[in-house]
Design a protein around this motif. Structure first.
Motif, PDB file in Angstrom:
ATOM      1  N   ALA A 330       0.814  -1.222   0.000  1.00 21.36           N
ATOM      2  CA  ALA A 330       0.000   0.000   0.000  1.00 21.36           C
ATOM      3  C   ALA A 330       0.845   1.269   0.000  1.00 21.36           C
ATOM      4  CB  ALA A 330      -0.937  -0.007   1.213  1.00 21.36           C
ATOM      5  N   ARG A 331       2.100   1.166   0.440  1.00 25.12           N
ATOM      6  CA  ARG A 331       2.942   2.360   0.452  1.00 25.12           C
ATOM      7  C   ARG A 331       3.191   2.867  -0.967  1.00 25.12           C
ATOM      8  NH1 ARG A 331       8.186   0.818   3.688  1.00 25.12           N
ATOM      9  NH2 ARG A 331       8.114  -0.850   2.128  1.00 25.12           N
ATOM     10  N   ARG A 332       3.531   1.955  -1.862  1.00 21.21           N
ATOM     11  CA  ARG A 332       3.761   2.313  -3.267  1.00 21.21           C
ATOM     12  C   ARG A 332       3.158   1.221  -4.140  1.00 21.21           C
ATOM     13  NH1 ARG A 332       9.869   4.855  -3.683  1.00 21.21           N
ATOM     14  NH2 ARG A 332       9.623   6.453  -2.060  1.00 21.21           N
ATOM     15  N   PRO A 333       1.852   1.266  -4.347  1.00 22.63           N
ATOM     16  CA  PRO A 333       1.176   0.166  -5.044  1.00 22.63           C
ATOM     17  C   PRO A 333       1.557   0.077  -6.517  1.00 22.63           C
ATOM     18  CG  PRO A 333      -0.343   1.987  -4.647  1.00 22.63           C
ATOM     19  CD  PRO A 333       0.923   2.325  -3.931  1.00 22.63           C
ATOM     20  N   SER A 334       1.643  -1.147  -6.994  1.00 18.32           N
ATOM     21  CA  SER A 334       1.842  -1.427  -8.411  1.00 18.32           C
ATOM     22  C   SER A 334       1.392  -2.860  -8.652  1.00 18.32           C
ATOM     23  CB  SER A 334       3.309  -1.257  -8.816  1.00 18.32           C
ATOM     24  OG  SER A 334       4.118  -2.255  -8.227  1.00 18.32           O
ATOM     25  N   PHE A 335       1.097  -3.182  -9.903  1.00 13.01           N
ATOM     26  CA  PHE A 335       0.622  -4.526 -10.217  1.00 13.01           C
ATOM     27  C   PHE A 335       1.687  -5.567  -9.914  1.00 13.01           C
ATOM     28  CE2 PHE A 335       0.204  -8.110 -13.177  1.00 13.01           C
ATOM     29  CZ  PHE A 335      -1.072  -8.544 -12.833  1.00 13.01           C
ATOM     30  N   ARG A 336       2.937  -5.233 -10.210  1.00 15.81           N
ATOM     31  CA  ARG A 336       4.021  -6.184  -9.962  1.00 15.81           C
ATOM     32  C   ARG A 336       4.167  -6.469  -8.467  1.00 15.81           C
ATOM     33  NH1 ARG A 336       9.136  -5.710  -8.453  1.00 15.81           N
ATOM     34  NH2 ARG A 336       9.037  -3.435  -8.531  1.00 15.81           N
ATOM     35  N   LYS A 337       4.105  -5.417  -7.657  1.00 17.65           N
ATOM     36  CA  LYS A 337       4.228  -5.605  -6.209  1.00 17.65           C
ATOM     37  C   LYS A 337       3.016  -6.334  -5.640  1.00 17.65           C
ATOM     38  CE  LYS A 337       7.218  -1.633  -5.276  1.00 17.65           C
ATOM     39  NZ  LYS A 337       7.365  -0.354  -4.553  1.00 17.65           N
ATOM     40  N   LEU A 338       1.835  -6.054  -6.195  1.00 15.94           N
ATOM     41  CA  LEU A 338       0.628  -6.751  -5.736  1.00 15.94           C
ATOM     42  C   LEU A 338       0.730  -8.242  -6.030  1.00 15.94           C
ATOM     43  CD1 LEU A 338      -2.238  -6.750  -4.604  1.00 15.94           C
ATOM     44  CD2 LEU A 338      -3.060  -6.222  -6.909  1.00 15.94           C
ATOM     45  N   LYS A 339       1.192  -8.575  -7.241  1.00 14.69           N
ATOM     46  CA  LYS A 339       1.356  -9.983  -7.608  1.00 14.69           C
ATOM     47  C   LYS A 339       2.373 -10.661  -6.706  1.00 14.69           C
ATOM     48  CE  LYS A 339       2.755 -12.935 -11.484  1.00 14.69           C
ATOM     49  NZ  LYS A 339       3.244 -12.956 -12.896  1.00 14.69           N
ATOM     50  N   SER A 340       3.482  -9.981  -6.441  1.00 12.54           N
ATOM     51  CA  SER A 340       4.509 -10.539  -5.569  1.00 12.54           C
ATOM     52  C   SER A 340       3.982 -10.746  -4.149  1.00 12.54           C
ATOM     53  CB  SER A 340       5.729  -9.615  -5.553  1.00 12.54           C
ATOM     54  OG  SER A 340       6.711 -10.082  -4.662  1.00 12.54           O
ATOM     55  N   ALA A 341       3.174  -9.789  -3.668  1.00 16.19           N
ATOM     56  CA  ALA A 341       2.606  -9.902  -2.321  1.00 16.19           C
ATOM     57  C   ALA A 341       1.653 -11.087  -2.223  1.00 16.19           C
ATOM     58  CB  ALA A 341       1.893  -8.610  -1.940  1.00 16.19           C
ATOM     59  N   LEU A 342       0.839 -11.285  -3.254  1.00 14.05           N
ATOM     60  CA  LEU A 342      -0.096 -12.407  -3.249  1.00 14.05           C
ATOM     61  C   LEU A 342       0.637 -13.743  -3.264  1.00 14.05           C
ATOM     62  CD1 LEU A 342      -2.787 -11.066  -5.764  1.00 14.05           C
ATOM     63  CD2 LEU A 342      -2.987 -11.231  -3.276  1.00 14.05           C
ATOM     64  N   LEU A 343       1.680 -13.830  -4.109  1.00 13.24           N
ATOM     65  CA  LEU A 343       2.449 -15.068  -4.193  1.00 13.24           C
ATOM     66  C   LEU A 343       3.189 -15.340  -2.881  1.00 13.24           C
ATOM     67  CD1 LEU A 343       3.933 -14.831  -7.825  1.00 13.24           C
ATOM     68  CD2 LEU A 343       2.125 -16.357  -6.999  1.00 13.24           C
ATOM     69  N   SER A 344       3.729 -14.287  -2.276  1.00 10.00           N
ATOM     70  CA  SER A 344       4.445 -14.452  -1.016  1.00 10.00           C
ATOM     71  C   SER A 344       3.504 -14.914   0.093  1.00 10.00           C
ATOM     72  CB  SER A 344       5.115 -13.129  -0.622  1.00 10.00           C
ATOM     73  OG  SER A 344       5.748 -13.233   0.622  1.00 10.00           O
TER      74      SER A 344
END
Length: 474
Positions: A330-344
């Motif tokens: 949420a600090r710096r949202p992006s699709f790549r970071k969202l995908k990485s967060a979901l996978l993690s």
């Protein structure tokens, strides 16, 4: 003008802050200030998070959403008063923030040997009285029947911190020795695949062995673990306490198969609740009690119970990991970071789900699938299996779920659980006159870690190594 803007632009391009928060602090004071700030945050933030959760739970109950709505609740401290108490508590000079500042400041600012700084800073923590390490007893008089209260202070409240330092020091020493051995082996072309496998399996093995000790203690000796740790494992395991008591009594031989020792009522209560035949709970009749009792309502199949456990544990874990990962995005949202967060979050949830599943299925393997074929099906063999072998198999198996985690996180997790496993082998509190031994171990271990962090920063592994290097740099 252009050259003055380049560092800031480069920092922004890397996603880092354009200016360090401690830039205005004199370089000699920065390690001390960073250490105090980090210690204060680690002491206060978890309590603030707990306070927020308590307020959310209270609000839900007020709306009728909570499970205990309408029940009589004990009076609670007002939120503002709780907030002030938490913020002020972190400023206590005998708390963790001051300890961090004294340790780091003594080693850098005042140029005191790290060994001495570690001794003094740990003494600061140990000097604070704690109800769990104080006992009031009646001191008897040989000549009269009267007695006067006597307060006895015990040591041990800093044991977890000392074992953490010891674990890190051993990791530094063993890691350095192994690294030098590897360099010589590679240079002489004598480094084997077996030695490579040892390198790759060292952290998973340490994690699995540590978890085996922790789970064994949770099952049979819960007093060896901190109360919060026991509570968290209880929540994750979601097991009927009566089943645990039955297996504990099998180990102490209070419950023995083929004999009426007065223990039938324990599991027969589960039989009534789950609508099983009442004789399943009678050890004099059921030799042993069916594995379906271990499954607690999931049917007779051990494999179906394992899959059910994985599903429920994965879902429970996901509700824990996913919000934390999304909060970081949420600090710096992006699709790549969202995908990485979901996978993690999914990977971590799979690890914890497998951990719980392996424990339960290990119990079933020993009780039903493999144990009887190796040890026999007679009464004596059944007593041995349920007297510790089945739980021991589950304890051995559960930690290997670490192989599902990201390889980069395995070392951090192994080094996180290792000191807690070591603590299960030691008393949680001990005589005050032996406290110097703990202080000596902590000071020597801290000296090793700090020296390595200054001379060879990469040798102090994991997140802790990164944090320590950040704190100690000028």
């Amino acid at each position: 003008m252009t050259s003055s803007l380049q560092p800031r632009s480069a920092a922004a391009a890397r996603g880092g802050p354009p200016r360090k928060w401690d830039r205005s602090i004199p370089p000699s004071l920065r390690p001390l200030v960073r250490a105090y700030a980090l210690g204060y945050a680690s002491a206060v933030v978890p309590r603030l998070f707990t306070l927020v959760l308590q307020q959310v739970t209270t609000a839900r109950r007020g709306r009728g959403d909570g499970p205990d709505n309408g029940a009589l609740q004990p009076p609670r401290e007002p939120p503002v008063a709780s907030l002030q108490r938490i913020l002020r508590g972190g400023l206590d000079p005998q708390r963790f923030p001051t300890f961090c500042a004294a340790l780091v400041g003594g080693s850098t600012l005042f140029e005191v040997a790290t060994f001495t700084a570690a001794c003094l800073s740990l003494k600061l923590l140990q000097s604070k009285a704690s109800p769990g390490f104080t006992e009031t007893v009646a001191a008897g008089d040989n000549e009269t029947s009267s007695s006067t209260p006597e307060t006895i202070n015990y040591a041990g409240r800093t044991l977890d911190l000392s074992l953490f330092a010891l674990t890190r020091a051993l990791d530094v020493i063993i890691g350095e020795l192994w690294s030098q051995r590897r360099k010589r082996g590679v240079a002489d072309k004598q480094w084997t695949n077996f030695e490579t496998a040892i390198s790759n399996l060292a952290d998973p093995t340490m994690f699995a062995a540590s978890c085996a000790l922790i789970m064994w203690s949770w099952f049979y000796y819960p007093s060896r673990l901190p109360r919060a740790y026991n509570k968290w494992i209880d929540s994750a395991a979601s097991v009927d306490k009566r089943l645990i008591k039955a297996l504990q009594r099998c180990r102490t031989k209070e419950l023995r198969y083929g004999e009426d020792t007065g223990q039938a009522s324990l599991l027969q209560g589960m039989c009534l609740e789950y609508k099983w035949p009442l004789q399943w709970g009678d050890p004099a009749v059921a030799v042993p009690f069916p594995c379906e009792v271990v499954h607690m309502g999931c049917g007779p199949s051990c494999e179906y119970h394992a899959l059910s456990r994985f599903y429920r544990s994965f879902r429970w874990s996901l509700f824990t990991y996913l919000p934390l990962n999304l909060l970081l995005v949420a600090r710096r949202p992006s699709f790549r970071k969202l995908k990485s967060a979901l996978l993690s979050a999914a990977r971590s949830s799979a690890f914890l789900g497998a951990f719980i599943t392996f424990f339960y299925y290990g119990v079933c393997l020993a009780r039903t699938r493999i144990g009887p074929h190796l040890l026999g099906r007679d009464t004596e063999a059944r007593n041995r299996i349920d007297g510790g072998l089945c739980v021991g198999t589950g304890c051995f198996a559960c930690g290997w779920s670490i192989m599902l985690e990201n390889p980069g996180r395995r070392k951090d997790m192994a080094l996180f659980v290792a000191p807690r496993a070591m603590a299960t082998l030691l008393p949680r509190r001990y005589s005050l006159d032996k406290q110097w031994r703990e202080t000596l171990v902590f000071a020597a271990s801290t000296a090793v870690v700090f020296t390595c962090a200054l001379e060879n920063p990469k040798r102090v592994r994991g997140v802790f190594g990164n944090v320590l290097n950040t704190v100690l740099r000028p």
